[in-house]
Structure formats: structure tokens, C-alpha cells
Design a protein around this motif. Structure first.
Motif, PDB file in Angstrom:
ATOM      1  N   ALA A  92       0.845  -1.191   0.000  1.00 21.69           N
ATOM      2  CA  ALA A  92       0.000   0.000   0.000  1.00 21.69           C
ATOM      3  C   ALA A  92       0.884   1.246   0.000  1.00 21.69           C
ATOM      4  N   GLN A  93       0.475   2.283  -0.723  1.00 25.63           N
ATOM      5  CA  GLN A  93       1.198   3.549  -0.729  1.00 25.63           C
ATOM      6  C   GLN A  93       0.608   4.435   0.361  1.00 25.63           C
ATOM      7  N   LEU A  94       1.427   4.814   1.332  1.00 26.84           N
ATOM      8  CA  LEU A  94       0.963   5.569   2.495  1.00 26.84           C
ATOM      9  C   LEU A  94       1.496   6.989   2.450  1.00 26.84           C
ATOM     10  N   PHE A  95       0.602   7.948   2.707  1.00 28.32           N
ATOM     11  CA  PHE A  95       0.981   9.358   2.697  1.00 28.32           C
ATOM     12  C   PHE A  95       0.410  10.058   3.926  1.00 28.32           C
ATOM     13  N   GLU A  96       1.284  10.747   4.649  1.00 29.88           N
ATOM     14  CA  GLU A  96       0.864  11.574   5.781  1.00 29.88           C
ATOM     15  C   GLU A  96       0.851  13.042   5.365  1.00 29.88           C
ATOM     16  N   THR A  97       0.351  13.891   6.258  1.00 32.14           N
ATOM     17  CA  THR A  97       0.258  15.351   6.053  1.00 32.14           C
ATOM     18  C   THR A  97      -0.242  15.675   4.648  1.00 32.14           C
ATOM     19  N   SER A  98      -1.282  14.958   4.238  1.00 33.43           N
ATOM     20  CA  SER A  98      -1.841  15.106   2.889  1.00 33.43           C
ATOM     21  C   SER A  98      -3.361  15.222   2.960  1.00 33.43           C
ATOM     22  N   PRO A  99      -3.864  16.331   3.526  1.00 28.92           N
ATOM     23  CA  PRO A  99      -5.317  16.471   3.648  1.00 28.92           C
ATOM     24  C   PRO A  99      -5.988  16.586   2.285  1.00 28.92           C
ATOM     25  N   VAL A 100      -7.083  15.878   2.132  1.00 31.41           N
ATOM     26  CA  VAL A 100      -7.853  15.942   0.893  1.00 31.41           C
ATOM     27  C   VAL A 100      -8.700  17.211   0.918  1.00 31.41           C
ATOM     28  N   GLU A 101      -8.468  18.066  -0.058  1.00 31.41           N
ATOM     29  CA  GLU A 101      -9.204  19.324  -0.129  1.00 31.41           C
ATOM     30  C   GLU A 101     -10.507  19.184  -0.885  1.00 31.41           C
ATOM     31  N   LYS A 102     -10.540  18.231  -1.801  1.00 30.37           N
ATOM     32  CA  LYS A 102     -11.761  18.011  -2.570  1.00 30.37           C
ATOM     33  C   LYS A 102     -11.811  16.576  -3.041  1.00 30.37           C
ATOM     34  N   LEU A 103     -12.989  15.986  -2.932  1.00 33.74           N
ATOM     35  CA  LEU A 103     -13.234  14.632  -3.420  1.00 33.74           C
ATOM     36  C   LEU A 103     -14.359  14.724  -4.444  1.00 33.74           C
ATOM     37  N   GLU A 104     -14.090  14.306  -5.672  1.00 27.10           N
ATOM     38  CA  GLU A 104     -15.083  14.478  -6.731  1.00 27.10           C
ATOM     39  C   GLU A 104     -15.003  13.333  -7.722  1.00 27.10           C
ATOM     40  N   ARG A 105     -16.032  13.215  -8.521  1.00 29.82           N
ATOM     41  CA  ARG A 105     -16.027  12.258  -9.625  1.00 29.82           C
ATOM     42  C   ARG A 105     -15.656  13.004 -10.906  1.00 29.82           C
ATOM     43  N   ARG A 106     -14.765  12.373 -11.685  1.00 31.03           N
ATOM     44  CA  ARG A 106     -14.299  12.996 -12.920  1.00 31.03           C
ATOM     45  C   ARG A 106     -14.091  11.906 -13.968  1.00 31.03           C
ATOM     46  N   ASP A 107     -14.817  12.004 -15.072  1.00 28.56           N
ATOM     47  CA  ASP A 107     -14.681  11.038 -16.174  1.00 28.56           C
ATOM     48  C   ASP A 107     -14.875   9.603 -15.701  1.00 28.56           C
ATOM     49  N   GLY A 108     -15.857   9.408 -14.832  1.00 30.34           N
ATOM     50  CA  GLY A 108     -16.194   8.069 -14.383  1.00 30.34           C
ATOM     51  C   GLY A 108     -15.327   7.520 -13.280  1.00 30.34           C
ATOM     52  N   ARG A 109     -14.349   8.304 -12.790  1.00 30.20           N
ATOM     53  CA  ARG A 109     -13.495   7.853 -11.704  1.00 30.20           C
ATOM     54  C   ARG A 109     -13.592   8.836 -10.538  1.00 30.20           C
ATOM     55  N   VAL A 110     -12.957   8.493  -9.429  1.00 27.41           N
ATOM     56  CA  VAL A 110     -12.962   9.331  -8.242  1.00 27.41           C
ATOM     57  C   VAL A 110     -11.608  10.017  -8.131  1.00 27.41           C
ATOM     58  N   VAL A 111     -11.630  11.300  -7.833  1.00 25.05           N
ATOM     59  CA  VAL A 111     -10.385  12.051  -7.697  1.00 25.05           C
ATOM     60  C   VAL A 111     -10.327  12.672  -6.311  1.00 25.05           C
ATOM     61  N   ALA A 112      -9.265  12.370  -5.577  1.00 24.70           N
ATOM     62  CA  ALA A 112      -9.000  12.972  -4.266  1.00 24.70           C
ATOM     63  C   ALA A 112      -7.854  13.955  -4.455  1.00 24.70           C
ATOM     64  N   ARG A 113      -8.150  15.237  -4.264  1.00 22.38           N
ATOM     65  CA  ARG A 113      -7.163  16.276  -4.534  1.00 22.38           C
ATOM     66  C   ARG A 113      -6.608  16.858  -3.250  1.00 22.38           C
ATOM     67  N   THR A 114      -5.283  16.937  -3.154  1.00 22.90           N
ATOM     68  CA  THR A 114      -4.615  17.586  -2.038  1.00 22.90           C
ATOM     69  C   THR A 114      -3.945  18.861  -2.544  1.00 22.90           C
ATOM     70  N   ALA A 115      -3.275  19.573  -1.656  1.00 24.32           N
ATOM     71  CA  ALA A 115      -2.631  20.823  -2.053  1.00 24.32           C
ATOM     72  C   ALA A 115      -1.488  20.594  -3.022  1.00 24.32           C
ATOM     73  N   ALA A 116      -0.855  19.406  -2.967  1.00 18.61           N
ATOM     74  CA  ALA A 116       0.350  19.179  -3.761  1.00 18.61           C
ATOM     75  C   ALA A 116       0.231  18.024  -4.743  1.00 18.61           C
ATOM     76  N   GLY A 117      -0.932  17.410  -4.835  1.00 20.44           N
ATOM     77  CA  GLY A 117      -1.080  16.289  -5.747  1.00 20.44           C
ATOM     78  C   GLY A 117      -2.508  15.789  -5.763  1.00 20.44           C
ATOM     79  N   GLU A 118      -2.742  14.720  -6.482  1.00 17.89           N
ATOM     80  CA  GLU A 118      -4.071  14.125  -6.493  1.00 17.89           C
ATOM     81  C   GLU A 118      -3.952  12.636  -6.794  1.00 17.89           C
ATOM     82  N   VAL A 119      -4.966  11.921  -6.315  1.00 18.57           N
ATOM     83  CA  VAL A 119      -5.042  10.485  -6.560  1.00 18.57           C
ATOM     84  C   VAL A 119      -6.338  10.211  -7.306  1.00 18.57           C
ATOM     85  N   THR A 120      -6.222   9.567  -8.454  1.00 23.14           N
ATOM     86  CA  THR A 120      -7.383   9.157  -9.235  1.00 23.14           C
ATOM     87  C   THR A 120      -7.571   7.658  -9.058  1.00 23.14           C
TER      88      THR A 120
END
Length: 428
Positions: A205-233
Motif C-alpha cells: 500500500a502507498q501511504l501518505f501523511e500530512t496530505s489532507p484531501v481538499e476536494k473529493l469528486e467524480r471525474r470522467d467516471g473515476r474518483v479524484v481525491a485532490r490535495t494541495a500538492a497532488g491528487e489520486v485518481t
């Protein structure tokens, strides 16, 4: 260098000084995975571990550090069954559903024991739980509960204690009776968090600390969790923030409410065998429950939600008063640590498990019962995603969990008034 201070909870816990917490990096890139888990407590880390072990690509995002939330700061007591008693659940759902929920909780307990053993975790696991009566009028209810557990719920590990046995096992005459449960126990929760994170990382598993999710949304049929410095789709997302995710999803905010809980750790007791000589943990019958146990080095760890309005500077004063009520001989004992945090509760004091949006599941609202249930809930989520058992999570999803009244503006003031009322009732 000053000791680390969590930005989301007051005080530094004794747990933090009992184990070394490895640091994990912050998310600074864009990733594509199968599942993104938001929240690095018991639920999120368990889900991350079990998903990774099944070959599913998973990233776990923690807003602060693993263990800063309730998973690393709680009382460490497992309990038995659900947060509500079988009698209370049976009145709402009938015996068959109540028995199934009780058995599910027993599966959760067995799962936690196995998880600790299978991963070789040293979490200071200690057997035994005392549930004690603070008002004489509740004694008969507790006696009947033991009989009900044995005869109808196939649970032979609960034993009724009269006032004399209760005093002997507590080292205090403050209570009128209770239940001794030898089928459960208590742990150092921060050690479980640290061990869970290590196991999840080792599994891939890829673990990340100090990475608050600022927005969680659906985009093009997938889920996107956006932080201040990156995002996970991802194809799916698990919201596993319990009391610490306000603003991520309106449905979660409406159904899971944070309330304060506070704990103090004494210096090592001069005569530790005089307090809880059998080593059990203890919780009393107050609605605003008091809970306490000894640490492995002979401290009294004492918690209570009656101090839910306390600011950081007030924690020690509130807790010292409560300790002295139970153990007058400890009225002058020194507290080396005092800390607080938020616990996620629901109206029904049962977990809130829902698919809140397509592909987005929320699990939380354990209402003080997360030590036993949360690790298991994370595994059940991984089972479902990987195509395995769906029944366990479905049993939680079927629970009727109403939203808190009052909407976003009024629900906190209404909860404050309700907790004040219950606190007053506990004294009568």
C-alpha cells in the motif's frame, strides 16, 4: 527539538511516548490507483493492508500523522458486542438481527486478535473488561444482561459481580456491582496504528501523511481525491475519517458527529496492585461514560467525556476530579500526560456505513466502539472490493442511522445541550 504536537487534538498522549512513530511522506504527485483511502486510522490502514495483500493498487491519505485521530488517542478498550446492548438492539431490530449483529461483533473481536498475532504486533494486549454500575438502580439490569448473554447470545464469558466483588476487582468502593467479561481485553491503540501502517506498507500500500484531501469528486467516471500538492485518481474511494473529515461529504457530516473525549495518565502508581489488581479495563454505566485501566508500566489511564467542553488547559483539572471520585487515595497523584481528541458518534450509537456517492463508501461513527470494530470494517471493505464476502458490510449498511437534527448550523448546539442533560442525569 520540541515533541510533536498534533494540530487536531489537545495535549500529548502517553501513547505517543510509548512507541516510535515512523514518518511517511506527503503526497507530491499525481497517482492512479484502484482504490484511494482517505483517513489513516484503524479502518483506513486495515483496508489498505488487505487491499494490497489482494493485489489491488491502493493509496492511503492521512491529513496529519497516522494516529493523530481517535485511533491513536482512544481508551484502548475493546468491549463485547456492539456499542448498544443486545437488549437495546433487540428492541429496535428484533432478536434475529440483534443476534447477527452480536455475532458480527464477535467476529470483529476474533479478527483483531488474529490480526495482532498474524502480523506479530506488540500492542500490550491485556485480557479482561469490567463494566460497573454507578447507580444502585442499574444493578438488576446488569444481572439480567449476564443471563441474556449466556442463554440467548451464546456468550459464556460474562460474570455478574456483586458490590463486594466489584470493590475487590476495582480497588474502589464507588460502584454497586457490575459485569466481568473475560472474553475481551484492551490494548495500546497507538501501537496498533504503528503496526498496522508498517504491515500495510510492507504489503504494497502507498501511504501518505500530512496530505489532507481538499476536494473529493467524480471525474470522467473515476474518483479524484485532490490535495494541495497532488491528487489520486481511483476507481473507488473509501472515506475512513470518522470524526475528522468535516467537509468531505455532506451525508457523512449529517450522520457522524465529533464529540470530545479526554484521558489522563498518572505517574507510575506507588502500589499498582491496589488498583485493578486483575489488570482488566473498566467502563462505568454513565451515559457520559468514564473509562480507565492500567498501562503496562503501572500508570492509571483515566478517561471521560464529561470534560467534553474543556479547553487544553482544563483537561488535568477535570480528570483529577473524576479520578478522586473513584479512587480517593489518588487525589494527589501526579498526571504526567493529559490529552484529548474527537470520537465520531451517530444518533443510534451504531456505525454509519454507506455508499454516499457512486464508488464512494464511508465507514465511521463507531461511537466509542472502534477499537474492536474499525479494523474489521476495513477488512470487510477490502473483501467486498476484491469480490469476496459482502454480507458483513451489508449488515452495517442495513442499520437505520438517522441524520442529526438541526442541520449544519444547529446540530452542534443541540448535541451540546443533549450531552449536558445526560451529564446531569448521570449525577441523579
Amino acid at each position: 527539538m520540541s515533541p510533536y504536537q498534533s494540530p487536531i487534538a489537545p495535549g500529548r498522549s502517553w501513547y505517543e511516548d510509548s512507541v516510535e512513530r515512523p514518518a511517511y511522506p506527503a503526497l507530491t504527485e499525481s497517482l492512479s490507483v484502484d482504490v484511494v483511502v482517505i483517513g489513516g486510522g484503524f479502518t483506513g490502514l486495515s483496508a489498505g493492508l488487505h487491499l494490497a495483500k489482494r493485489g489491488i493498487r491502493v493509496a492511503v491519505l492521512e491529513a496529519h500523522r497516522f494516529g493523530d485521530g481517535a485511533s491513536g488517542r482512544n481508551g484502548g478498550q475493546m468491549g463485547t458486542g456492539q456499542r448498544l446492548s443486545p437488549k437495546e438492539i433487540e428492541a429496535e431490530y428484533g432478536f434475529e438481527r440483534s443476534k447477527a449483529l452480536f455475532d458480527l461483533a464477535e467476529d470483529a473481536k476474533a479478527n483483531l486478535f488474529d490480526f495482532i498475532a498474524d502480523n506479530g504486533l506488540d500492542v500490550d494486549l491485556t485480557p479482561g473488561q469490567l463494566n460497573v454500575v454507578h447507580r444502585r438502580r442499574h444493578v438488576d439490569e446488569y444481572r439480567a444482561e449476564v443471563e441474556n448473554l449466556a442463554t440467548r447470545y451464546d456468550y459464556p464469558h460474562a460474570h455478574f459481580m456483586d458490590a463486594a466483588e466489584t470493590a475487590e476487582r476495582l480497588g474502589s468502593t464507588r460502584y454497586f456491582g457490575g459485569i466481568r467479561d473475560t472474553g475481551t481485553g484492551h490494548i495500546n491503540p497507538m501501537k496498533l496504528v504503528v503496526g498496522s501502517a508498517r504491515a500495510a506498507a510492507s504489503a504494497g500500500a502507498q501511504l501518505f501523511e500530512t496530505s489532507p484531501v481538499e476536494k473529493l469528486e467524480r471525474r470522467d467516471g473515476r474518483v479524484v481525491a485532490r490535495t494541495a500538492a497532488g491528487e489520486v485518481t481511483a476507481d473507488r474511494a473509501l472515506i475512513a475519517v470518522n470524526a475528522y473529515g468535516t467537509g468531505l461529504d455532506a451525508k457523512v457530516d449529517a450522520h457522524v458527529m465529533p464529540i470530545g473525549s479526554f484521558i489522563g495518565a498518572t505517574e507510575p502508581l506507588a502500589d499498582p496492585d491496589a488498583i485493578l489488581p486483575g489488570g482488566e479495563a473498566c467502563a462505568d454505566s454513565r451515559f457520559v461514560v468514564r473509562y480507565f485501566r492500567k498501562s503496562v508500566d503501572g500508570r492509571l489511564l483515566f478517561g471521560g467525556r464529561e470534560a467534553y467542553t474543556a479547553a487544553t488547559g482544563d483537561i488535568t483539572r477535570h480528570l483529577r476530579k473524576q479520578i478522586a471520585e473513584v479512587y480517593p487515595q489518588l487525589k494527589d497523584v501526579r498526571l504526567t500526560h493529559a490529552w484529548g481528541g474527537s470520537v465520531g458518534i451517530t444518533m443510534e450509537r451504531l456505525p454509519y456505513v454507506r455508499e454516499v456517492e457512486p464508488g464512494i463508501t464511508s465507514i465511521g461513527g463507531y461511537s466509542g466502539h472502534g477499537v474492536m470494530l474499525a479494523n474489521f470494517a476495513g477488512r470487510l471493505y477490502a473483501d467486498r472490493v476484491s469480490g469476496g464476502n459482502r454480507d458483513g458490510l451489508a449488515a452495517f449498511e442495513a442499520l437505520r442511522i438517522p441524520a442529526f437534527p438541526g442541520g449544519r448550523r444547529w446540530r452542534s448546539p443541540l448535541l451540546f445541550m443533549a450531552m449536558t442533560w445526560f451529564s446531569l442525569r448521570d449525577r441523579l
